[in-house]
Every structure is written in C-alpha cells, then in structure tokens.
Design an enzyme around this catalytic site. Structure first.
Site, PDB file in Angstrom:
ATOM      1  N   SER A 172      89.733 -13.024 -12.946  1.00 31.01           N
ATOM      2  CA  SER A 172      91.085 -12.454 -12.986  1.00 31.01           C
ATOM      3  C   SER A 172      91.580 -11.977 -11.635  1.00 31.01           C
ATOM      4  O   SER A 172      92.768 -11.656 -11.499  1.00 31.01           O
ATOM      5  CB  SER A 172      91.123 -11.291 -13.984  1.00 31.01           C
ATOM      6  N   GLU A 215      49.587  -2.930  32.715  1.00 27.87           N
ATOM      7  CA  GLU A 215      49.212  -4.334  32.802  1.00 27.87           C
ATOM      8  C   GLU A 215      48.131  -4.649  33.835  1.00 27.87           C
ATOM      9  O   GLU A 215      47.348  -5.564  33.652  1.00 27.87           O
ATOM     10  CB  GLU A 215      50.460  -5.175  33.103  1.00 27.87           C
TER      11      GLU A 215
END
Length: 740
Positions: free
Chosen positions: A449, A159
C-alpha cells in the site's frame, strides 16, 4: 804431565762425546775452577738450551700405525681449512658482487615511499569532514625526521632494537628467533623469523620486483609471493637488505618502512593510519598514540583500533614496556600513557555511513572510484548526525520491541526534498561495512500500500479532489489470461461511500483499484515512473496495490517528489569528485530536481491526505509531538514486506522491514514496527530543531460525504471542467499529439 795434558786439552779441540756423559751440575763445577774466558760458557749455555728444547719436544711414537693415522688427521684438517677458507673467500666475493649488483639497481630513496598499485578514495560529508575511506589509503610522504620522535622510537623498539647497529642482518636475532620457534614446538623457521627492520623493508619492496598484472593473477597473489618464508627467499632478503644498507642511510630505510607498512583499515603508511585512527598527522601523535600505531605492525587487522579498541590498547601497553626497557621513555611517561590510552577520533569512532559510502562509490566511473589508480576525494551529501539518528533508532527498536534472536532485517533512507541522500542504513549490521548487501539500494521488494499515493497523485492531477466521494464495494475485474479478480480490503469489510481522503487514510484497497482503473493504469504507471520508480511495474489492476517490486531508495526518492510540490527527483549522494590536492572538479552535481510530474495544487492535496494517514489513520504510530508528519504504510500479501514511508517539512524517511529469504513476518505491518523505526529516527532527527509546517492544503473542515449524496454517482465522482486540464494531460498530449 798433568799440566801438559791439561794444556793440550785446553788448547785443542772440544771433546765431542765425553761432554754428554757428565751431568750439567758437574760440568758447571768443573768450569767454575777453570780459568777459561766467557766464550766457552756461552757455548755451554746454547747447548743447554738445545737440550732443554729437545727434552720438551713431543716424542714421536714408535708405532707406525699411530704415526700414519695422526698424519692423516693433520692432512684432513689442513685440507678442510684450505677448502673452507677458499670457499669462504669465494662466497665473500660472490656476496660482494651480489650486493654490488643490487646496489646498482636500487632506485632513489624518494621513489620507494609510495608503492601502491591502486589509489584511494576519501569521502567527506556535507560539512567537508572525512567520514569514510575506500581503496589503499596513503596519507602522504613522511620521513624519520618529520614524524613524532615517539613514533620513530616506538617502531624501532618494537621491530628491531638493534636497527642502528647491524648491517642489514642480525645473526643474534636469527638465533634468538630459532630458539623461540623450537621452544614453542615449531620448525626453526616457522613463526618468528628474526628479520631485521631492513629485511622487512626488502620484503615490502618485494625484492625490487614490481607488480605485473600480466604475470600475477591479482595484487593478492603478488603480495602472497612477496611474503613467502622459504630459506631461499630469506637468503635473498638478507642480500637485498645488505645492499640497501649500503645504498641508503638508516633513517631513509626507516622512512621507507614508515611509508609502506600496512596498518589496517586500508591504511598504507603511518601518516594514513594516524589520519585514519586519530584524525591527526603522524608528526603530532603522542606517546600513547605512537605505541598503538607501532603495535599494529604485528597483526594490522587483528589489532586495528576500529576492529577492537581494547585489544589495540592492550597491545600498545606491550609497546610502552619495550620503549621503557630500551630507555626511550621514562617510568613516569609510561605510566601516564597507560593511564591515558589512545582513543579513536570522532570519525573513526562512528565508522558511520558504510552503506552510504559503498553506494556513492558507484555514482562515479570505476576508473575514478573502485579501480582508481589516483587518490580521489568525493564530497558527498552525507550528514553524520542524521546517520547516527537512523542507526540509534534501528538499534533501539530491535532491542526493545523485537523478539530476541530475530533474523528480521531493516533498512532506512533519509533524504532531502531535492533528492540529496543524508543517511542510509542497509541492514542491521552497522559497523565495518564495506561491500555488504545493501537492502536500501539492492533489495527489490513489493511496496504494498505504500505505492497507493501515486494512484491518488494521478487521480488528483486528472480532476479528482481530496474530498471526492468513492464507493467502497465488492468488485470483480476480468483480467485477460488470468480470469476474474476480486480485491479485498485488509479488514475484509466494505465501507460504502467514503471520501478519497478517508480511503487513503484507512488504506482501503478497493477504492485504490477503482481510482487506478478510472484514471487509467497506464497513466498511473507513467506517474510512478516519472517520480522515479524505475523498476518494472505490473500491467494489471494489482499495480494499484503495490504488486510491483521497487527499492527503498527509489520509493524514498518518489516520496521526496511529493514533498517538493510534484517535481521528480534523482536521489544523489555525490556532490563533487576531484583528485586529492586539487580544487578543479572532475565531475559534480548541484541537485537532483527533475521535471514536474503533478501540479503543486495536486501535491498539496495529496500531502494533506497523507497527513491524515498519520494523524488518525494506519500510520498513527509515526506521529511526532509538535511536528507535522505525512506518510503511508505498506504491507504486502502474507506480510513478507512491511514499509513506512513519510516526511516532515524538512526530510523524507523511508523504512523497510522483512526477511532476506522473503519469509513472512509475524505480527508485523507497516503501521507497526516500521512506523516505530520511522518515529524513533525522526524524533532524533528533529531533536532541538525548529518545527516547520508541511506544504499542504489546509481545509477549514475535514472532508465529509454530504448526506444527500447518492452512491450511484460515486464511481464517477471526478469533477469535470478546468480541473481536468492538468500537467499530466499536457505531458501525455505532447507525447501522443494533441493540443499544446
């Protein structure tokens, strides 16, 4: 006379004019023959110097215009210099005052380490291991002195390599950024900003402006304003950065940055990111892991290893190169880190339980979950092994048994008999799930079912038996307001006199409707609701065929009630909720067992009947070698939904399959692909585990219709006497009055 004249000149005044007429050499020769002392010589020397200076001085032009123009230029230059120097001085004063003012407003270093507006939620599995995170994660305060030195160096190298040399701004860095932007065809301030690490911290702090919900629409709008890149904003950042350089030490500025930087996957700060991706503290990361974390700063979401591990490793390789070039690591260390790149922890690698985590987040109050401002820990019932089993099974079936390109969806729920949810799959997308549509909990679909066991549960509890005969024959039911309704079996045939076990085993529709009408539709509805099916249930006889809608989670919980002997359960995933760092629970749950719905004897018969469904009925594809299985298939009209619901002695698993737009499935029934998914799930769940027997009735012989049984009695085949005195009757009596 000559002597008198010479004596007179030597003793008299200096010649004023004739001196200049002789060259310097002649005068020197003349002087050398005289008897004068050193004083006249000194005078001549001074005169010579003056003459030399006059000879070397620039000659003034005789042109008046040249002299005027030159004077004007000199005047303008002096004016410019005076103006510039005074403006610079005034600017320096203003800058100094601005820096001093901001310096006085800066809070103590410790107050800047955690700047989140929201809290976080950490979810742990049943063994206490973290498996999911929600909200803005913050792993805890760290400093430049406590983190791994590799991480500290990786951040600086990536950085701001001149971080420890500048005073908050770097003119060289700005010039370099402008050059790069112009060379890449962008504006001078577009793209690379040339910001120092200190300026980035100023941006993270939003220049000291806190989030105000009354001023900003939301947190996103606030952060967008903080990140704007206008010239005015950059000037403010530079001034703020210089004030920070005065107020804090370099390591304190770096510490603020390490605690507040966003690093993807909801992780704020390097401690949270280290825990999130590697399962360790930022103080313990090695060179490769440090490089990967520092590489996230450029684009956290893009380079997050949980999003794309290979891309994150490639970015880490660039960071390693920068560290090597700046002398932080040796060539050998760089080579070793490249040969052994960082990998995710097991929890981060699995990224399992996204649907489950979202569901559990809704179990607590919003102010402690979705909208929490505190850091919260939720201990859950989640089992990563079972979750993986479900995910792998779903993937395997769709890769091997489903047509390529199919848009069909599926959902799975794994649950214990007490309602504790162990795993959940809410759709075919298995990774990176946060806030997605959960088909296990949010999709209301007809169970078909798969609803029939609740009809049989009611009948068994009201006096019918597993071996009771019932006639499968054409019937017509008059439905008020709708006319006549004649139900049909799936195979469009009638099978005469059958036992209720065979009727369920083959999923005949007509016996189910007749049973429901015999015991009372309202009683069937009550039993289903007491088992946990909370959705609106149909009022007519179609209720028996699963015409109502329900969720997979509700259905799985209802089946868990059958397995545990007839008691209702409330599906749950949250075991306790507490604030991070504390042991006292704010809320908790020990289990999901509720009231008894049917008798244990009725449940044992029903489990036996459902066991026959899998052994030699419609659910045969769900059979497990060496493990007893009970279950029921379900397929709705036009095959829009297909289900398989079943359980072993240890776990209940529900599977649904269908399309999100409710389109019909092609060639799919509950006994087909859903049963396959169920089978593959349970095969993995029970791998290496002991096979426990089902808690069911075990008759000496399968039920059969006696040869002399008359069909005329089949519609009233329910036994009478003490069997009719059952739990359901007692409950209804207590509600509506009657004998206790």
């Amino acid at each position: 006379m000559a002597g008198q004249g010479g004596t007179g000149r030597g003793s008299g005044k200096k010649r004023l004019v004739a001196e200049r007429r002789y060259p310097a050499a002649t005068r020197a020769n003349s002087n050398s023959n005289s008897n004068s002392n050193a004083k006249p010589k000194t005078a001549r020397t001074k005169s010579t110097r003056k003459t030399t200076r006059r000879a070397s001085a620039p000659k003034r032009s005789s042109n008046i215009f040249v002299r005027v123009f030159g004077g004007l230029i000199r005047w303008v230059l002096r004016l410019v210099w005076l103006t510039f120097s005074r403006v610079a001085l005034a600017g320096a004063v203003v800058l100094g005052l601005a820096i001093f003012y901001i310096y006085t407003t800066l809070p103590p270093f410790s107050e800047l380490l955690d700047g989140r507006a929201r809290g976080s939620v950490t979810l742990t599995d049943r063994e206490g291991a973290v498996f999911a995170w929600r909200g803005e994660q913050f792993g805890g305060q760290i400093t430049a002195d406590t983190v791994s030195p590799y991480l500290k160096n990786a951040i600086v190298a990536t950085e701001d390599k001149r971080f420890y040399k500048h005073l908050g701004v770097s003119p060289r860095g700005v010039a370099s950024a402008v050059k790069i932007n112009l060379s890449e065809g962008r504006g001078p301030l577009s793209g690379h900003g040339g910001s120092t690490l200190t300026q980035q911290v100023a941006k993270l702090l939003c220049l000291g402006v806190p989030f105000d919900p009354t001023e900003w629409k939301n947190q996103t709008a606030y952060e967008a304003d903080c990140r704007q890149g206008s010239m005015v904003r950059k000037i403010k950042e530079a001034v703020y950065a210089m004030a920070m350089e005065v107020r804090y030490s370099k390591n304190e500025i770096l510490s603020i940055y390490m605690n507040r930087a966003y690093l993807g996957a909801g992780a704020n700060g390097f401690e949270a990111a280290s825990q999130r991706y590697f399962g360790k503290s930022a103080a313990q990361v090695n060179i490769a892991e440090s490089a990967m974390l520092a590489g996230l700063l450029t684009a956290p979401s893009r380079f997050a290893p949980t999003s794309n591990l290979k891309r994150s490793q490639e970015r880490a390789g660039i960071v390693l190169l920068l560290m090597n070039q700046q002398g932080y690591i040796t060539d050998a260390e760089r080579a070793d880190a490249k040969a052994h790149p960082a990998v995710l922890s097991d929890a981060a690698e699995q990224r399992a339980g996204g649907y489950f985590a979202d569901w559990v987040m809704g179990a607590g109050p919003d102010f402690l979950t979705r909208e929490t401002t505190e850091d919260v820990v939720i201990d859950t019932t989640f089992d990563p092994r079972l979750q993986t089993a479900a995910e792998d099974a779903l993937t395997w079936v769709f890769e091997n048994k489903v047509k390529e390109g199919s848009k069909a969806q599926a959902a799975i729920v794994i649950m214990s008999a007490d309602g504790a949810v162990r795993g959940m799959v809410g759709g075919r997308k298995l990774r990176g799930i946060t806030g997605g549509f959960n088909r296990a909990t949010q999709a209301n679909r007809q169970p078909g079912s798969a609803f029939k066991p609740f009809v049989y549960a009611t009948a068994l509890d009201m006096g019918w038996s597993y071996d009771s005969p019932i006639l499968d024959e054409p019937i017509t039911v008059k439905i008020p307001g709708s006319g006549d309704w004649s139900p049909q079996n799936y195979d469009r045939k009638f099978h005469g006199l059958v036992t209720v076990t065979d009727a369920l085993r083959h999923s005949y529709n007509i016996p189910a409707v007749k049973l429901a009408m015999d015991v009372g539709l309202e009683n069937v509805r009550t039993v289903a609701q007491m088992f946990g099916i909370e959705s609106d249930l149909a009022q007519g006889p179609a209720l028996a065929l699963g015409a109502s809608e329900s969720t997979l989670l509700e259905m799985t919980g209802a089946y868990a009630g059958i397995l545990n002997g007839g008691s209702s359960v409330t599906p749950y995933g949250l075991r306790s909720l507490r604030l991070k760092g504390e042991t006292d629970e704010l809320m908790g749950q020990d289990g999901g067992l509720g009231e008894r719905v049917i008798t244990p004897a009725s449940a044992e018969q029903l489990i036996y009947m459902m066991y026959n469904v899998v052994q030699n009925g419609t659910g045969a594809r769900a059979r497990l070698e060496g493990v007893e299985v009970a279950g029921k298939t379900g397929t709705t009209q036009a095959a829009r939904d297909a289900w398989f619901m079943g359980f072993t002695a240890d776990y209940v698993v529900g599977v649904w399959m269908g399309y999100d737009d409710n389109s019909p499935l092609t060639g799919v029934t509950g006994g087909g692909l859903p049963a396959d998914i169920w089978h593959e799930t349970m095969k993995r769940v029970h791998a290496g585990q002991p096979a426990n027997p089902l808690p069911m009735l075990r008759p000496s012989a399968p039920p059969q219709i006696p040869a002399n049984t008359s069909p005329s009695v089949s519609n009233s085949g329910r036994p009478s006497g003490d069997k009719a005195q059952n739990v359901l009757g007692d409950i209804l009596s207590s509600i509506f009055g009657g004998k206790n």
